[in-house]
Write a protein that holds these residues in place. Sequence first.
Motif, PDB file in Angstrom:
ATOM      1  N   ARG A  91      29.954   0.231   4.292  1.00  0.00           N
ATOM      2  CA  ARG A  91      29.148   1.135   3.458  1.00  0.00           C
ATOM      3  C   ARG A  91      28.716   2.367   4.256  1.00  0.00           C
ATOM      4  N   LEU A  92      28.336   2.157   5.498  1.00  0.00           N
ATOM      5  CA  LEU A  92      27.896   3.247   6.369  1.00  0.00           C
ATOM      6  C   LEU A  92      29.056   4.193   6.695  1.00  0.00           C
ATOM      7  N   VAL A  93      30.219   3.634   6.978  1.00  0.00           N
ATOM      8  CA  VAL A  93      31.393   4.455   7.283  1.00  0.00           C
ATOM      9  C   VAL A  93      31.776   5.316   6.078  1.00  0.00           C
ATOM     10  N   TRP A  94      31.761   4.733   4.880  1.00  0.00           N
ATOM     11  CA  TRP A  94      32.104   5.520   3.683  1.00  0.00           C
ATOM     12  C   TRP A  94      31.055   6.593   3.402  1.00  0.00           C
ATOM     13  N   ALA A  95      29.793   6.295   3.702  1.00  0.00           N
ATOM     14  CA  ALA A  95      28.745   7.309   3.541  1.00  0.00           C
ATOM     15  C   ALA A  95      28.965   8.469   4.508  1.00  0.00           C
ATOM     16  N   MET A  96      29.382   8.155   5.748  1.00  0.00           N
ATOM     17  CA  MET A  96      29.663   9.221   6.724  1.00  0.00           C
ATOM     18  C   MET A  96      30.874  10.043   6.299  1.00  0.00           C
ATOM     19  N   ARG A  97      31.901   9.371   5.800  1.00  0.00           N
ATOM     20  CA  ARG A  97      33.085  10.101   5.344  1.00  0.00           C
ATOM     21  C   ARG A  97      32.723  11.027   4.196  1.00  0.00           C
ATOM     22  N   ASN A  98      31.926  10.532   3.270  1.00  0.00           N
ATOM     23  CA  ASN A  98      31.530  11.359   2.141  1.00  0.00           C
ATOM     24  C   ASN A  98      30.690  12.549   2.596  1.00  0.00           C
ATOM     25  N   GLN A  99      29.762  12.319   3.506  1.00  0.00           N
ATOM     26  CA  GLN A  99      28.933  13.413   4.013  1.00  0.00           C
ATOM     27  C   GLN A  99      29.776  14.433   4.776  1.00  0.00           C
ATOM     28  N   SER A 100      30.780  13.979   5.504  1.00  0.00           N
ATOM     29  CA  SER A 100      31.694  14.905   6.189  1.00  0.00           C
ATOM     30  C   SER A 100      32.434  15.759   5.174  1.00  0.00           C
ATOM     31  N   LEU A 101      32.856  15.144   4.080  1.00  0.00           N
ATOM     32  CA  LEU A 101      33.529  15.900   3.018  1.00  0.00           C
ATOM     33  C   LEU A 101      32.590  16.920   2.387  1.00  0.00           C
ATOM     34  N   VAL A 102      31.336  16.543   2.187  1.00  0.00           N
ATOM     35  CA  VAL A 102      30.349  17.478   1.632  1.00  0.00           C
ATOM     36  C   VAL A 102      30.226  18.700   2.537  1.00  0.00           C
ATOM     37  N   LEU A 103      30.129  18.464   3.834  1.00  0.00           N
ATOM     38  CA  LEU A 103      29.994  19.575   4.782  1.00  0.00           C
ATOM     39  C   LEU A 103      31.254  20.439   4.820  1.00  0.00           C
ATOM     40  N   LEU A 104      32.420  19.807   4.830  1.00  0.00           N
ATOM     41  CA  LEU A 104      33.668  20.579   4.828  1.00  0.00           C
ATOM     42  C   LEU A 104      33.786  21.418   3.561  1.00  0.00           C
ATOM     43  N   ARG A 105      33.411  20.835   2.438  1.00  0.00           N
ATOM     44  CA  ARG A 105      33.472  21.570   1.168  1.00  0.00           C
ATOM     45  C   ARG A 105      32.486  22.740   1.180  1.00  0.00           C
ATOM     46  N   GLU A 106      31.307  22.519   1.697  1.00  0.00           N
ATOM     47  CA  GLU A 106      30.306  23.582   1.805  1.00  0.00           C
ATOM     48  C   GLU A 106      30.835  24.732   2.655  1.00  0.00           C
ATOM     49  N   LEU A 107      31.474  24.399   3.764  1.00  0.00           N
ATOM     50  CA  LEU A 107      32.052  25.436   4.618  1.00  0.00           C
ATOM     51  C   LEU A 107      33.189  26.166   3.906  1.00  0.00           C
ATOM     52  N   CYS A 108      33.976  25.449   3.121  1.00  0.00           N
ATOM     53  CA  CYS A 108      35.053  26.088   2.346  1.00  0.00           C
ATOM     54  C   CYS A 108      34.482  27.092   1.350  1.00  0.00           C
ATOM     55  N   PHE A 109      33.381  26.725   0.709  1.00  0.00           N
ATOM     56  CA  PHE A 109      32.758  27.605  -0.288  1.00  0.00           C
ATOM     57  C   PHE A 109      32.144  28.846   0.333  1.00  0.00           C
ATOM     58  N   THR A 110      31.581  28.699   1.522  1.00  0.00           N
ATOM     59  CA  THR A 110      30.752  29.776   2.073  1.00  0.00           C
ATOM     60  C   THR A 110      31.432  30.635   3.142  1.00  0.00           C
ATOM     61  N   LEU A 111      32.477  30.121   3.768  1.00  0.00           N
ATOM     62  CA  LEU A 111      33.177  30.888   4.797  1.00  0.00           C
ATOM     63  C   LEU A 111      34.605  31.137   4.316  1.00  0.00           C
ATOM     64  N   PRO A 112      34.947  32.368   3.989  1.00  0.00           N
ATOM     65  CA  PRO A 112      36.230  32.663   3.347  1.00  0.00           C
ATOM     66  C   PRO A 112      37.468  32.204   4.121  1.00  0.00           C
ATOM     67  N   PHE A 113      37.427  32.232   5.418  1.00  0.00           N
ATOM     68  CA  PHE A 113      38.589  31.878   6.235  1.00  0.00           C
ATOM     69  C   PHE A 113      38.730  30.373   6.446  1.00  0.00           C
ATOM     70  N   PHE A 114      37.693  29.624   6.152  1.00  0.00           N
ATOM     71  CA  PHE A 114      37.649  28.223   6.549  1.00  0.00           C
ATOM     72  C   PHE A 114      38.704  27.374   5.852  1.00  0.00           C
ATOM     73  N   SER A 115      38.916  27.584   4.562  1.00  0.00           N
ATOM     74  CA  SER A 115      39.928  26.801   3.829  1.00  0.00           C
ATOM     75  C   SER A 115      41.307  26.992   4.447  1.00  0.00           C
ATOM     76  N   GLU A 116      41.604  28.227   4.817  1.00  0.00           N
ATOM     77  CA  GLU A 116      42.902  28.506   5.437  1.00  0.00           C
ATOM     78  C   GLU A 116      43.031  27.814   6.785  1.00  0.00           C
ATOM     79  N   SER A 117      41.942  27.761   7.536  1.00  0.00           N
ATOM     80  CA  SER A 117      42.011  27.089   8.838  1.00  0.00           C
ATOM     81  C   SER A 117      42.197  25.583   8.670  1.00  0.00           C
TER      82      SER A 117
END
Length: 182
Positions: free
Chosen positions: A109-135
Amino acid sequence: VMHGELDGRTPRSMRQLQRQMPGVWAKLESMQQGMASLLLELEQALVAHKPRAAHALLLLLARRVCEGSTQEVEMNREALVMLGGPRILLQLLVATFQIQGDEHKELPRLVWAMRNQSLVLLRELCFTLPFFSESLACHKSLIADLFHLMAKPDTFDNAVGVAEEILASSTATYPLSKVPRL
C-alpha cells in the motif's frame, strides 16, 4: 564547478558536491531553500530501502512543489528539476523495497502511494514547465512503465495524465508493440 568540468574533477552527484565542495553546497542550499538536502534525503531513503522515510519525504516535497505562494512554488519546481528530482521520481515509479517483519504487511500500500505521488509530481511538472514533457519523452522505457501503472486503479488517473502529456509533446507516434504484456 566550471573549472572542474574542464579538468574532469566535477562532482557527479549531489552527495559528492556536498562532500567535495561544502561552500558551493551551502550556497546552493540557501538559494534553493533546502531543496537539495530534501532530494538527497529522499534518494538516500530510496537506496536504503526505507519506504516510510521515503514516503514522508515525498509528501514534504509535494507540499513544497504544489502548495504555497506562486513565486515560491515556481522556484521550488525549477530547483526540483535542476537538482535531478525527476530522476528520483522516476526511480520511485519502479522501486522495490525489501523489508522483514511487521512493516512488510503494509508495504504494498505504501509503495503504491509513493508511485501515485511521484506521478502527481511528474504531472504537475508537465503542466507547469513547458519543456518538461519533452524531456520525459527521452526516457524510452517510461511510456511502457506508465502503461503498466495504468493497470492499477490507484495509479491509473495520474499515469494516464503523465502519458498523455508526454505523447502530446512528441511529433512521433508511439508503437504499442513496445509495451510488453499489454
